[in-house]
Structure formats: structure tokens, C-alpha cells
Design a protein around this motif. Structure first.
Motif, short mmCIF file in Angstrom:
data_model
loop_
_atom_site.label_atom_id
_atom_site.label_comp_id
_atom_site.label_asym_id
_atom_site.label_seq_id
_atom_site.Cartn_x
_atom_site.Cartn_y
_atom_site.Cartn_z
N MET A 160 0.84 -1.20 0.00
CA MET A 160 0.00 0.00 0.00
C MET A 160 0.88 1.25 0.00
SD MET A 160 -2.85 1.16 2.83
CE MET A 160 -3.64 2.75 2.71
N THR A 161 0.60 2.16 -0.91
CA THR A 161 1.38 3.38 -1.02
C THR A 161 1.01 4.33 0.11
OG1 THR A 161 1.50 3.19 -3.41
CG2 THR A 161 1.89 5.36 -2.47
N ARG A 162 2.04 4.86 0.77
CA ARG A 162 1.81 5.86 1.82
C ARG A 162 2.51 7.16 1.43
NH1 ARG A 162 2.97 3.65 7.73
NH2 ARG A 162 4.96 2.99 6.83
N PRO A 163 1.99 8.29 1.87
CA PRO A 163 2.63 9.57 1.53
C PRO A 163 4.04 9.66 2.12
CG PRO A 163 0.40 9.90 2.38
CD PRO A 163 0.75 8.47 2.64
N THR A 164 4.88 10.46 1.49
CA THR A 164 6.22 10.73 2.01
C THR A 164 6.13 11.27 3.42
OG1 THR A 164 7.15 11.16 -0.17
CG2 THR A 164 8.26 12.19 1.70
N ARG A 165 7.06 10.85 4.26
CA ARG A 165 7.08 11.34 5.63
C ARG A 165 8.49 11.25 6.20
NH1 ARG A 165 5.91 6.40 5.09
NH2 ARG A 165 6.52 4.81 6.59
N PHE A 166 8.74 12.07 7.19
CA PHE A 166 10.00 12.05 7.93
C PHE A 166 10.17 10.71 8.64
CE2 PHE A 166 11.71 12.44 12.26
CZ PHE A 166 13.03 12.75 11.97
N CYS A 167 11.40 10.18 8.62
CA CYS A 167 11.64 8.92 9.35
C CYS A 167 12.79 8.99 10.34
CB CYS A 167 11.82 7.75 8.39
SG CYS A 167 13.11 7.95 7.14
N ARG A 168 13.76 9.89 10.13
CA ARG A 168 14.85 10.01 11.10
C ARG A 168 15.68 11.26 10.82
NH1 ARG A 168 16.47 6.23 7.37
NH2 ARG A 168 18.52 6.59 6.41
N VAL A 169 16.40 11.71 11.85
CA VAL A 169 17.37 12.78 11.70
C VAL A 169 18.70 12.25 12.23
CG1 VAL A 169 16.72 13.83 13.94
CG2 VAL A 169 17.92 15.20 12.23
N ALA A 170 19.77 12.47 11.46
CA ALA A 170 21.09 11.93 11.82
C ALA A 170 22.10 13.06 11.96
CB ALA A 170 21.56 10.93 10.76
N TRP A 171 23.00 12.90 12.92
CA TRP A 171 24.04 13.90 13.14
C TRP A 171 25.25 13.25 13.80
CZ3 TRP A 171 20.34 12.67 16.50
CH2 TRP A 171 20.57 12.75 17.87
N ILE A 172 26.39 13.92 13.71
CA ILE A 172 27.64 13.42 14.25
C ILE A 172 27.76 13.80 15.73
CG2 ILE A 172 30.16 13.43 14.06
CD1 ILE A 172 28.61 12.17 11.67
N VAL A 173 28.12 12.83 16.55
CA VAL A 173 28.34 13.08 17.98
C VAL A 173 29.79 12.75 18.32
CG1 VAL A 173 25.93 12.56 18.49
CG2 VAL A 173 27.63 10.74 18.70
N ASP A 174 30.28 13.36 19.38
CA ASP A 174 31.67 13.14 19.79
C ASP A 174 31.84 11.85 20.58
OD1 ASP A 174 32.54 15.53 18.62
OD2 ASP A 174 32.08 16.69 20.42
N ASP A 175 30.87 11.51 21.41
CA ASP A 175 31.00 10.36 22.29
C ASP A 175 29.67 9.61 22.34
OD1 ASP A 175 30.77 8.94 24.98
OD2 ASP A 175 32.89 9.51 24.99
N MET A 176 29.64 8.43 21.77
CA MET A 176 28.39 7.69 21.70
C MET A 176 27.92 7.25 23.08
SD MET A 176 25.97 6.67 19.71
CE MET A 176 26.58 6.63 18.02
N ASP A 177 28.84 6.89 23.95
CA ASP A 177 28.43 6.42 25.29
C ASP A 177 27.70 7.50 26.06
OD1 ASP A 177 29.50 3.91 24.84
OD2 ASP A 177 31.44 4.39 25.75
N SER A 178 28.22 8.72 26.04
CA SER A 178 27.55 9.80 26.77
C SER A 178 26.24 10.17 26.09
CB SER A 178 28.46 11.03 26.87
OG SER A 178 28.74 11.57 25.59
#
Length: 272
Positions: A1-19
Motif C-alpha cells: 500500500m502506497t503511503r505519503p512521504t514522511r520524515f523517518c529520522r534525523v542523523a548527526w555526528i556526535v563526539d561520544d556515543m556512550d555519553s
């Protein structure tokens, strides 16, 4: 089934994944999953909430996918009905990807556009492809709260930008409350909000063109209390027609500016 375009995620660079993971967990109770793609080069976290922090193990200048991007912002991703059809439509107007990523699970690909959208890095991916690689994995629309409900993006001319998104992605728009983040705003069911002439506070805390990632929560008062207890202050307040409040806190999640609103106000947040 076709669905309209939609936002799914925002990505960005981080310095420390653990924190970063600790912030997600302690402030919102959100977790993160990690895939096996290029683990010696990047560590990319993703989950059903729509956030994708990425830690780099090599300089950004050495990574082809980072070329031309407004560091640390990587992408505002859109789930489309057919990624390759969208590619052809854009290419016909000389808007070409800055990078194409293979998706080994569904044996397809997604296209990242560093140029062509006024500084907004747009990722176009076929609906369901990313989710299929990490099953069980609900898409953003069906995922439980807390999750990213609206991404607020600055544009010099929101009418022109909305028209461009409508042309290539079939996205519809209505005027909405800018929530103190700027002079005018347009939003739609796709969960992208365009803001013109950002306010001083919004400009100060923006991650390039992203003014805020608005997190939809089950109990907005409890979320506010948790953020304030962690040392973050309300910078802007918005009142919904329900009488409930939405609050903007600026840079909170590893440099990502965020706001919060009650899930019961989601329809109004999207201008439905």
C-alpha cells in the motif's frame, strides 16, 4: 500500500556515543540499536524513535558520505514510496545525490542530497527498507512514544521550499504556529516543519538548519521536570489549543536542539 512521504529520522555526528546514549536513556528512556555496517569507520545508532547519532572513527574529510554536508548535521531522512522514482524526478532537474548508500538487507539503496534543498541535507529512502534490516522494527508512525514528532527546519523562503518538497516528494503544507522559533511556519502530516526568519534563541541553539527536534512524550510535565532536574532550562513556551504546553530547551542531546510536547497534541503539532 502506497503511503505519503514522511520524515523517518534525523542523523548527526556526535563526539561520544556512550555519553549520548546515557542522555537518551536518562532524559527520555530511549534506547538505541547498532548495525554491523562499517564498524571500524562509524558507529551509527538507530531505533524506532527517529534519532540516529553517529560517531566517526576517522576524520569526516576522509568519508565520502560526509562531503558537502553541513557538519555535524548528516541528514533529514524521508521515507518515499519509491526511492529510485524520486531519484529520476530529481535528476531530471539536475538535482543529484551527493552519496548513495547500499542497503544490503533489501538489496536496494538510498540517496543523500547535500545540495539542492537550500542547505537542508535530505536523505530519500524507500518506505520500509531501513526497518526491514532491523526487524522487528516499527516505523516512526507506529512506534510508541517517546519519539521524534516534528523536525523544525529553517529556510530562507518557506513558501518556495515547501513548493520544492511538494514537487519532488508530494508533501502537503499548512500554516502553523512557529512556536517562538521564528516569524512564520508551515507544517504537514509528514512531520517536517519549515520556519522562516528564526528567532535569536533558535539561531543560537540551531544545529545548522535544524532548529529543533520536537519529542512527542506521554507526560509532558514529567518530561519537563526531568530535563530541568538535569540542568536544562525552558527557553521558549508554546500553548496548544488543549491548554497543555510545549517547551523548547535548545541544545540537549549531544548538540541536537530539542523541544517536547504531549502526544495528545500531535495532530495540532502537525497542523492536521
Amino acid at each position: 500500500m502506497t503511503r505519503p512521504t514522511r520524515f523517518c529520522r534525523v542523523a548527526w555526528i556526535v563526539d561520544d556515543m556512550d555519553s549520548t546514549l546515557a542522555q537518551f536513556r536518562d532524559l527520555f528512556g530511549m534506547g538505541m540499536r547498532f548495525g554491523p555496517i562499517a564498524p571500524d569507520i562509524i558507529k551509527a545508532g538507530i531505533d524506532e524513535h527517529g534519532f540516529e547519532p553517529i560517531q566517526l572513527y576517522v576524520p569526516a574529510a576522509e568519508l565520502p558520505f560526509m562531503q558537502g554536508l553541513p557538519y555535524p548535521l548528516v541528514e533529514v531522512a524521508l521515507a518515499v514510496d519509491d526511492c529510485e522514482e524520486t531519484y529520476r524526478l530529481l535528476a531530471a532537474d539536475d538535482i543529484l545525490p551527493s552519496f548513495t548508500s547500499p542497503l544490503p538487507g533489501p538489496d536496494t539503496q538510498e540517496h543523500l542530497y547535500a545540495h539542492g534543498f537550500g542547505g537542508i541535507p535530505v536523505m530519500s529512502c524507500t518506505d520500509g527498507d531501513n526497518e526491514s534490516m532491523m526487524e522487528p522494527f516499527l516505523d516512526l508512525e507506529h512506534a510508541p512514544v517517546p519519539k521524534c514528532g516534528v523536525v523544525v527546519v529553517a529556510a530562507d523562503d518557506i513558501d518556495a521550499m515547501a513548493a520544492k518538497f511538494s514537487r519532488y516528494f508530494g508533501m502537503t503544507w499548512v500554516a502553523t504556529d512557529a512556536g517562538g522559533l521564528g516569524a512564520r511556519a508551515l507544517v504537514g502530516p509528514h512531520r517536517i516543519k519549515l520556519v522562516e526568519t528564526p528567532s535569536t534563541v533558535a539561531r543560537t541553539h540551531a544545529m545548522q538548519c535544524v532548529l529543533s527536534s520536537e519529542i512527542m512524550v506521554e507526560d509532558v510535565d514529567a518530561s519537563r521536570a526531568r530535563l530541568e532536574a538535569a540542568g536544562y532550562k525552558v527557553l521558549i513556551e508554546r500553548t496548544f489549543s488543549s491548554g497543555r504546553k510545549g517547551w523548547y530547551f535548545g541544545k540537549v542531546l549531544a548538540g541536537m536542539p530539542i523541544g517536547i510536547y504531549d502526544a495528545r497534541d500531535d495532530a495540532e503539532a502537525r497542523g492536521l
